[in-house]
Design a protein around this motif. Structure first.
Motif, PDB file in Angstrom:
ATOM      1  N   SER A   1      29.676  34.597 -13.597  1.00 43.97           N
ATOM      2  CA  SER A   1      30.064  33.211 -13.346  1.00 43.97           C
ATOM      3  C   SER A   1      29.815  32.841 -11.892  1.00 43.97           C
ATOM      4  CB  SER A   1      31.554  33.024 -13.665  1.00 43.97           C
ATOM      5  OG  SER A   1      32.344  33.779 -12.746  1.00 43.97           O
ATOM      6  N   VAL A   2      29.907  31.552 -11.596  1.00 43.90           N
ATOM      7  CA  VAL A   2      29.762  31.094 -10.221  1.00 43.90           C
ATOM      8  C   VAL A   2      30.855  31.699  -9.345  1.00 43.90           C
ATOM      9  CG1 VAL A   2      29.936  29.080  -8.702  1.00 43.90           C
ATOM     10  CG2 VAL A   2      28.550  28.955 -10.792  1.00 43.90           C
ATOM     11  N   GLU A   3      32.096  31.668  -9.829  1.00 44.74           N
ATOM     12  CA  GLU A   3      33.181  32.290  -9.059  1.00 44.74           C
ATOM     13  C   GLU A   3      32.929  33.789  -8.895  1.00 44.74           C
ATOM     14  OE1 GLU A   3      35.786  31.185  -7.308  1.00 44.74           O
ATOM     15  OE2 GLU A   3      35.012  29.174  -7.682  1.00 44.74           O
ATOM     16  N   GLY A   4      32.358  34.407  -9.922  1.00 50.11           N
ATOM     17  CA  GLY A   4      32.033  35.825  -9.836  1.00 50.11           C
ATOM     18  C   GLY A   4      31.003  36.114  -8.758  1.00 50.11           C
ATOM     19  N   ILE A   5      30.024  35.228  -8.610  1.00 49.71           N
ATOM     20  CA  ILE A   5      29.000  35.399  -7.571  1.00 49.71           C
ATOM     21  C   ILE A   5      29.633  35.287  -6.189  1.00 49.71           C
ATOM     22  CG2 ILE A   5      26.896  34.457  -6.554  1.00 49.71           C
ATOM     23  CD1 ILE A   5      26.128  33.482  -9.389  1.00 49.71           C
ATOM     24  N   LEU A   6      30.478  34.293  -6.005  1.00 46.05           N
ATOM     25  CA  LEU A   6      31.149  34.123  -4.712  1.00 46.05           C
ATOM     26  C   LEU A   6      32.034  35.331  -4.405  1.00 46.05           C
ATOM     27  CD1 LEU A   6      32.049  30.357  -5.086  1.00 46.05           C
ATOM     28  CD2 LEU A   6      30.397  31.311  -3.459  1.00 46.05           C
ATOM     29  N   ASP A   7      32.745  35.811  -5.402  1.00 44.05           N
ATOM     30  CA  ASP A   7      33.590  36.993  -5.216  1.00 44.05           C
ATOM     31  C   ASP A   7      32.744  38.228  -4.927  1.00 44.05           C
ATOM     32  OD1 ASP A   7      36.249  38.293  -5.336  1.00 44.05           O
ATOM     33  OD2 ASP A   7      35.385  39.329  -7.056  1.00 44.05           O
ATOM     34  N   TYR A   8      31.568  38.295  -5.547  1.00 42.11           N
ATOM     35  CA  TYR A   8      30.644  39.407  -5.311  1.00 42.11           C
ATOM     36  C   TYR A   8      30.256  39.476  -3.835  1.00 42.11           C
ATOM     37  CZ  TYR A   8      26.169  41.931  -5.401  1.00 42.11           C
ATOM     38  OH  TYR A   8      25.129  42.800  -5.142  1.00 42.11           O
ATOM     39  N   VAL A   9      29.965  38.339  -3.238  1.00 36.59           N
ATOM     40  CA  VAL A   9      29.621  38.307  -1.810  1.00 36.59           C
ATOM     41  C   VAL A   9      30.771  38.878  -0.989  1.00 36.59           C
ATOM     42  CG1 VAL A   9      29.155  36.795   0.162  1.00 36.59           C
ATOM     43  CG2 VAL A   9      28.022  36.372  -2.038  1.00 36.59           C
ATOM     44  N   LEU A  10      31.996  38.481  -1.318  1.00 35.48           N
ATOM     45  CA  LEU A  10      33.168  38.973  -0.594  1.00 35.48           C
ATOM     46  C   LEU A  10      33.339  40.480  -0.769  1.00 35.48           C
ATOM     47  CD1 LEU A  10      35.726  36.140  -1.472  1.00 35.48           C
ATOM     48  CD2 LEU A  10      34.481  36.446   0.678  1.00 35.48           C
ATOM     49  N   ARG A  11      33.194  40.950  -1.995  1.00 37.33           N
ATOM     50  CA  ARG A  11      33.400  42.373  -2.261  1.00 37.33           C
ATOM     51  C   ARG A  11      32.321  43.230  -1.611  1.00 37.33           C
ATOM     52  NH1 ARG A  11      33.642  43.399  -8.301  1.00 37.33           N
ATOM     53  NH2 ARG A  11      32.450  41.462  -8.473  1.00 37.33           N
ATOM     54  N   LEU A  12      31.067  42.784  -1.703  1.00 40.82           N
ATOM     55  CA  LEU A  12      29.988  43.555  -1.091  1.00 40.82           C
ATOM     56  C   LEU A  12      30.182  43.614   0.423  1.00 40.82           C
ATOM     57  CD1 LEU A  12      27.373  45.151  -1.326  1.00 40.82           C
ATOM     58  CD2 LEU A  12      26.123  42.976  -1.289  1.00 40.82           C
ATOM     59  N   GLY A  13      30.550  42.484   1.009  1.00 40.66           N
ATOM     60  CA  GLY A  13      30.805  42.477   2.446  1.00 40.66           C
ATOM     61  C   GLY A  13      31.912  43.430   2.834  1.00 40.66           C
ATOM     62  N   ALA A  14      32.979  43.448   2.038  1.00 46.08           N
ATOM     63  CA  ALA A  14      34.090  44.362   2.324  1.00 46.08           C
ATOM     64  C   ALA A  14      33.663  45.820   2.171  1.00 46.08           C
ATOM     65  CB  ALA A  14      35.264  44.049   1.391  1.00 46.08           C
ATOM     66  N   LEU A  15      32.871  46.097   1.150  1.00 49.63           N
ATOM     67  CA  LEU A  15      32.444  47.481   0.905  1.00 49.63           C
ATOM     68  C   LEU A  15      31.545  48.028   2.013  1.00 49.63           C
ATOM     69  CD1 LEU A  15      31.795  47.273  -2.939  1.00 49.63           C
ATOM     70  CD2 LEU A  15      33.440  48.786  -1.829  1.00 49.63           C
ATOM     71  N   VAL A  16      30.791  47.143   2.661  1.00 51.88           N
ATOM     72  CA  VAL A  16      29.916  47.634   3.737  1.00 51.88           C
ATOM     73  C   VAL A  16      30.542  47.434   5.110  1.00 51.88           C
ATOM     74  CG1 VAL A  16      27.868  47.213   2.345  1.00 51.88           C
ATOM     75  CG2 VAL A  16      28.573  45.491   4.009  1.00 51.88           C
ATOM     76  N   GLY A  17      31.796  46.939   5.145  1.00 56.18           N
ATOM     77  CA  GLY A  17      32.509  46.894   6.412  1.00 56.18           C
ATOM     78  C   GLY A  17      32.387  45.619   7.215  1.00 56.18           C
ATOM     79  N   VAL A  18      31.937  44.521   6.587  1.00 55.10           N
ATOM     80  CA  VAL A  18      31.815  43.253   7.320  1.00 55.10           C
ATOM     81  C   VAL A  18      32.498  42.118   6.538  1.00 55.10           C
ATOM     82  CG1 VAL A  18      29.771  43.852   8.662  1.00 55.10           C
ATOM     83  CG2 VAL A  18      29.483  42.943   6.346  1.00 55.10           C
ATOM     84  N   PRO A  19      33.801  42.257   6.272  1.00 57.07           N
ATOM     85  CA  PRO A  19      34.480  41.244   5.447  1.00 57.07           C
ATOM     86  C   PRO A  19      34.494  39.858   6.072  1.00 57.07           C
ATOM     87  CG  PRO A  19      36.070  42.746   6.466  1.00 57.07           C
ATOM     88  CD  PRO A  19      34.711  43.339   6.682  1.00 57.07           C
ATOM     89  N   GLU A  20      34.575  39.772   7.388  1.00 59.15           N
ATOM     90  CA  GLU A  20      34.619  38.456   8.034  1.00 59.15           C
ATOM     91  C   GLU A  20      33.304  37.716   7.859  1.00 59.15           C
ATOM     92  OE1 GLU A  20      35.247  41.316   9.603  1.00 59.15           O
ATOM     93  OE2 GLU A  20      37.419  41.270   9.970  1.00 59.15           O
ATOM     94  N   LYS A  21      32.196  38.429   8.052  1.00 60.53           N
ATOM     95  CA  LYS A  21      30.880  37.814   7.844  1.00 60.53           C
ATOM     96  C   LYS A  21      30.742  37.332   6.403  1.00 60.53           C
ATOM     97  CE  LYS A  21      27.919  40.394  11.099  1.00 60.53           C
ATOM     98  NZ  LYS A  21      26.722  41.284  11.138  1.00 60.53           N
ATOM     99  N   ALA A  22      31.191  38.166   5.465  1.00 60.32           N
ATOM    100  CA  ALA A  22      31.069  37.816   4.044  1.00 60.32           C
ATOM    101  C   ALA A  22      31.910  36.600   3.702  1.00 60.32           C
ATOM    102  CB  ALA A  22      31.472  39.003   3.177  1.00 60.32           C
ATOM    103  N   ALA A  23      33.108  36.521   4.284  1.00 63.98           N
ATOM    104  CA  ALA A  23      33.979  35.372   4.012  1.00 63.98           C
ATOM    105  C   ALA A  23      33.343  34.085   4.525  1.00 63.98           C
ATOM    106  CB  ALA A  23      35.340  35.590   4.657  1.00 63.98           C
ATOM    107  N   ALA A  24      32.728  34.146   5.697  1.00 65.68           N
ATOM    108  CA  ALA A  24      32.079  32.960   6.252  1.00 65.68           C
ATOM    109  C   ALA A  24      30.887  32.543   5.395  1.00 65.68           C
ATOM    110  CB  ALA A  24      31.631  33.238   7.683  1.00 65.68           C
TER     111      ALA A  24
END
Length: 263
Positions: free
Chosen positions: A94-117
């Motif tokens: 889903s669209v929400e799933g894609i947005l959440d995917y960006v957040l999760r991937l960013g967190a997994l690689v250690g850049v949650p702030e960049k991913a949130a932005a």
């Protein structure tokens, strides 16, 4: 640098996200189907398709993290896990799933702030498009076709993007099915009965042929065929559950929907 340092991306969307986050130096291997961003094809070795991968070549890259998508890549993931590789297979639809995917991937690689932005900027773009679409004088009924032999209708995130862009997907009950095999139609009777105003085709890497669609038995009376409202949306920008669909993909849908609504 925190988080994994040697990442193999088995599909395009993690590659596009990591480049957007400025973390492309971590990527050591990509999917051969990757087209976004163009730099990735020039810079990174190609070690997988979608349903297959060069396991030995992946292992030779000594990855500390492998990212893939969907149950279709389960066998690839299992082979790598048996070799001691850490693997994350997302399965969002889903669209929400894609947005959440960006957040999760960013967190997994250690850049949650960049991913949130970045996720915030993607959401803002969708919100702006939805506001524009809300002002259109009319909404078209839309049929989205992923494949022609057999007929396969669009997946959930595509139906949602059609709605954001100002249209209404004619087959919401099929869009809710995550597996392509459950979106197969034995014939075109449902499409004919629901009489879409616009038909979009994205035949998963094969060129969309509007004339073939128009020539199907019984389709000549469909409004979209009668009014020549049949358009191709390139599969790399709509059929991967990543940033491309939320930017270029939905923009392409919106341009055609706006032209129809304002005609």
């Amino acid at each position: 640098m925190s988080g994994p340092r040697r990442i193999v991306c088995l599909t395009e969307e993690p590659t596009e996200v990591l480049y957007a986050l400025g973390e492309q130096a971590r990527i050591v291997g990509i999917s051969g189907f990757t087209v976004r961003p163009p730099a990735a094809r020039r810079e990174k070795p190609k070690v997988s398709a979608f349903t297959s991968a060069k396991i030995d070549e992946i292992l030779a890259l000594k990855p500390d993290f492998v990212v893939g998508f969907s149950d279709i890549q389960a066998d690839i993931a299992a082979a790598l896990i048996k070799q001691g590789v850490e693997v994350w297979i997302s399965n969002h639809r889903s669209v929400e799933g894609i947005l959440d995917y960006v957040l999760r991937l960013g967190a997994l690689v250690g850049v949650p702030e960049k991913a949130a932005a970045y996720a915030g900027s993607l959401r803002a773009g969708l919100d702006a498009l939805a506001e524009q679409a809300a002002r259109l004088p009319r909404r078209p009924k839309v049929y989205f076709e992923e494949w022609d032999e057999p007929l396969i209708s669009g997946i959930q995130w595509v139906a949602e993007l059609i709605r954001i862009a100002g249209g209404d997907d004619i087959l919401p009950e099929l869009a809710a099915e995550p597996m392509a095999r459950n979106r197969i139609m034995a014939d075109g009777s449902r499409v004919i009965a629901r009489d879409p105003d616009i038909i979009f085709g994205s035949w998963c890497g094969k060129k969309f042929r509007p004339e073939k669609v128009a020539a199907r038995p019984g389709w000549a009376g469909i409004a979209a065929v009668r009014d020549r409202q049949l358009f191709e949306i390139k599969s790399p920008i709509i059929l991967q559950p990543g940033p491309a669909a939320l930017t270029d993909g939905v923009a392409a849908l919106a341009a055609h929907i706006r032209a129809w609504a304002e005609a």
